[in-house]
Motif scaffolding. Sequence first.
Motif, PDB file in Angstrom:
ATOM      1  N   PHE A  90       0.706  -1.177   0.044  1.00 61.33           N
ATOM      2  CA  PHE A  90       0.109   0.161  -0.015  1.00 61.33           C
ATOM      3  C   PHE A  90       0.869   1.264   0.132  1.00 61.33           C
ATOM      4  O   PHE A  90       2.043   1.176   0.396  1.00 61.33           O
ATOM      5  N   SER A  91       0.347   2.424  -0.449  1.00 58.03           N
ATOM      6  CA  SER A  91       1.199   3.451  -0.538  1.00 58.03           C
ATOM      7  C   SER A  91       0.882   4.273   0.778  1.00 58.03           C
ATOM      8  O   SER A  91       0.270   4.094   1.462  1.00 58.03           O
ATOM      9  N   LEU A 116      -5.652   2.227  13.922  1.00 57.25           N
ATOM     10  CA  LEU A 116      -5.995   0.814  14.385  1.00 57.25           C
ATOM     11  C   LEU A 116      -7.426   1.054  15.255  1.00 57.25           C
ATOM     12  O   LEU A 116      -6.908   1.766  16.422  1.00 57.25           O
ATOM     13  N   TRP A 148      -8.370  -0.966   9.998  1.00 58.96           N
ATOM     14  CA  TRP A 148      -6.792  -0.806  10.115  1.00 58.96           C
ATOM     15  C   TRP A 148      -6.417   0.226   8.805  1.00 58.96           C
ATOM     16  O   TRP A 148      -6.645  -0.305   7.654  1.00 58.96           O
ATOM     17  N   LYS A 149      -6.041   1.414   9.245  1.00 61.83           N
ATOM     18  CA  LYS A 149      -5.932   2.452   8.244  1.00 61.83           C
ATOM     19  C   LYS A 149      -4.485   2.245   7.805  1.00 61.83           C
ATOM     20  O   LYS A 149      -3.531   2.658   8.152  1.00 61.83           O
ATOM     21  N   VAL A 150      -4.095   1.382   6.874  1.00 62.73           N
ATOM     22  CA  VAL A 150      -2.711   0.822   6.529  1.00 62.73           C
ATOM     23  C   VAL A 150      -2.082   2.243   6.029  1.00 62.73           C
ATOM     24  O   VAL A 150      -1.030   2.191   6.092  1.00 62.73           O
ATOM     25  N   SER A 151      -2.723   2.996   5.129  1.00 64.29           N
ATOM     26  CA  SER A 151      -2.261   3.947   4.616  1.00 64.29           C
ATOM     27  C   SER A 151      -3.269   5.254   4.391  1.00 64.29           C
ATOM     28  O   SER A 151      -4.220   4.813   4.955  1.00 64.29           O
ATOM     29  N   ASP A 207      -5.484   3.455   1.814  1.00 64.05           N
ATOM     30  CA  ASP A 207      -5.918   2.010   2.046  1.00 64.05           C
ATOM     31  C   ASP A 207      -6.427   1.619   3.504  1.00 64.05           C
ATOM     32  O   ASP A 207      -5.694   1.985   4.541  1.00 64.05           O
ATOM     33  N   LEU A 255      -8.364  -1.501   5.762  1.00 59.23           N
ATOM     34  CA  LEU A 255      -8.747  -2.993   5.786  1.00 59.23           C
ATOM     35  C   LEU A 255      -9.777  -3.106   6.970  1.00 59.23           C
ATOM     36  O   LEU A 255      -9.532  -2.324   7.985  1.00 59.23           O
TER      37      LEU A 255
END
Lengths: 182, 685
Positions: free
Chosen positions: A21-22, B386, B431-434, B437, B439
């Motif tokens: 992911f970015s 998170l 979960w804010k991966v970025s 993004d 999930l």
Amino acid sequence: MKISNVRGGLLLASIATSLVFSTSSAYADITTRDVQVAARAIAFLSSKPKGVRATAIIYDQSNAASKAEANSLVKILTASKGTGKLKFSAPRLVDISALETLDGVEIAFLSSELSSHHDDIATAASAAGVLTVSSDLDCAKQGNCVLGIQSKPKVQMFISKKAASEAGKKFLPTLLMLAKEV
Amino acid sequence: MKATLKIALAGVSCFAMTQAASAQTLDYGLYEELFGEPVTTSATGKPQRKSDVPLNMEIITQSQIKRSGARDIPQILRRYAGLSVHEFSIASSEVGIRGYNQPFAERILVLVNGRQVYLEYFGIVIWSLIGVELSEIRQIEVIRGPNTALFGFNAVSGVINIVTDNPLYTQKTTVTAGYGSQNQRFASLTSSFKINEMIGVRISAGLGGMDEFDTQGPLAFNRDTVILDPRRRHVTGEIYAQLTDSIQATLEGSYTDIDQNGFSPLRIEAKAQSKLKVIRARIIAETGIGQININGYINDTDPLFQLPTPGPNLNSIRPFNKSTILQVSDLFKVGTNHTFRISGEYRNSDFQFRGLDFSPLDGGGDLQYNIYSAAGLWDWAIQDNLTLSTAMRYDLLKLDRSGGFPGGFPFSNDDYNRTIKEVGLNAGLVWKVSEEDTLRFTIARGVDIPSLVEFGLVFPVAPSPFGGAVFVTGDPDTNTSPVWNYEIDWDKRLDSISSNMRIAVFYQTVKDLQAFNAGQVIAPPNILNLLGNIGDSEVFGFEVSLDGENDDTFWLLNYSYIDVTDDRTVNNGPVTTSPYLGEEEASTHTFNVNVGHTFGKFTVDTLLHYTSSYQTSRNLFLPPPGSFQRFDVSSNFRVDLRLAYKVNDSVELEVVGQSIFDNNFFESSQAPVQRQVFFRIQTSF
């Protein structure tokens, strides 16, 4: 399961997913959109501020980048129409060596390159009851600024409970649930 | 333990005392402007941005509702991933989320401003009976998957919450009128205005009529026993009052009256004439212990169903139903990272079974249940990116019956004195991966309880060979149906094309499905076809969607796949004895392409909607008693088109075509759906 194992697992997962992911940095120059978001957020203070509010820009005149962004902020704030009910005054520039002149200021935007001065700014702002706003999200996360705002790529808003309390600022409960209170 | 409790209580009181006293309902428009995305309370009960909710949620905005050109809510919903809409007649449709779409499906909970509008006697939603006009809807929130932990029983396929404009924040009046094919004529007035700074009023009224589809189905949709001119009348009034800075109150009254044709769960058409009266009062107060919500309402339904059955030409039934609900909740934060919501609910629903002349039906009794519920939510911001949300709900249902039975019935009123206890669960990790993004990992347990009809219906449908009658009969021993849902969602912001993408993968299991004709009891002189449990089911699916807009163009594309597998005790042989066809009735593939563009004063919106083939059934009263004939519904492309012209800032003209390239196609085994075209003028000020 130990908390350290959980945190370690999360760190590994973060590294793995960062490969997919970015990512982006935590700081960006304050934009017109940031100022609009800040104005709307400030309108959610429990005191429901209206009209023209005394505004300042804190910067480091010895740092070219900080000075340049401060000048850019002057233009943005001068042109800003606020929220309709709340407007920013023509901003006063306040150098980090003269934080005692924040008296009478209600809202202060932080320029760039001030992370090493965050503690001093927090002390002066809380003493003067100033609501500080920064696009450096770490400033709010570390309790040195009341509001941390970034509007791109999506609106992120951090409200420091410590800084807000010390400055005597109270936001409406609904905003505290929608933003990230830290 | 004691020290921990003291600290927790001190944290609550510290939090509450430092908070400003300003109670208000959520100002959706203001917060949407602030955060650049819709906000909601429907996911967990606390205000959240759409991107933060711990479950799969769609928020359909006012602009999207308008651009759909739809005349009713089901036609708006049709274009979203995971939703299926079957149009049974010109005025009625059934909506399903992720499969199990069948007549009188009881798996979706529908609310207006948090007040349920689904009808408890059958657990159904009659969409035209909902007291709301499209022009006053602020947003429609669609939750895919169970949410029993927040909303209670029957929120198992999903939840749809319709949010209207609040006059304290939005002042607007809209007048709409239209006319079209099938003699469609409709008009509505909605207005939200302020009397002063403290009091706002919302009123809405609508009326409409149309001619039923003039098609004749291949399986004898009998135009001699249906309503040929469906109609609807509705009026609602609501007062909002900011009593003090800390307290806001609302009072609502609503009345809706419909005549239309439906498709009964016995798979035959039914005249459905219903009146719904609603009264509701609500208080929101900011206190030292958090935000207190007190919500009470009464839904009073006066329906008349008339079904064509052998013997009498029309069999009439009035299932009077009155539901009284009282809810109390407290929402508060402890520190900066923990939000809690505790709530309690009391519900009483009673069901009186009467004939056309209001006398008790032969052997029909009165049935009621009382439900006592307690629920809790814990929302933990573990890190900035998170969040874990966990909600649980405990429901205790007490069932009770009074009245008589037809001679020889195998049940007594004592059989209905049941207590049912169930637990609902929703847990979600976001979960804010970025920054682009997110999930979501979610698990949910929902519970589908039998409706009052499924517990205690006594309905004669045909003469029996023993000189008595064939009854469709509820079974007091019917088990509830627990549903488990496991899901992973990936949301991605694609700035380069100004779009949002979502990919969702889910797996769901259902135990003890409930259906008509689950079994048969020969009790001379009568035969009883029992409602009851018929086995288990599971569904696997995934959804992919992409939506976005720029200054002039709007787009929504999605694809849904579902695979339903039943392990059931009925309909496994050559004779179809039950109307339940879960795996056959699910359309495996669905996709939507919805694109709109504005050029000058004109706007064009198009929808291409595809569903793959499926199988349904119809009751032809063939021997043996209560058997059904299967009916194949072909795959279908459907194109809807909306052309709008903005006369000025206040007035807009539209022409809308639904299914413009296809006429007389099936979405059910009832009448084929016809092409519809109508004109609409709308003025807002």
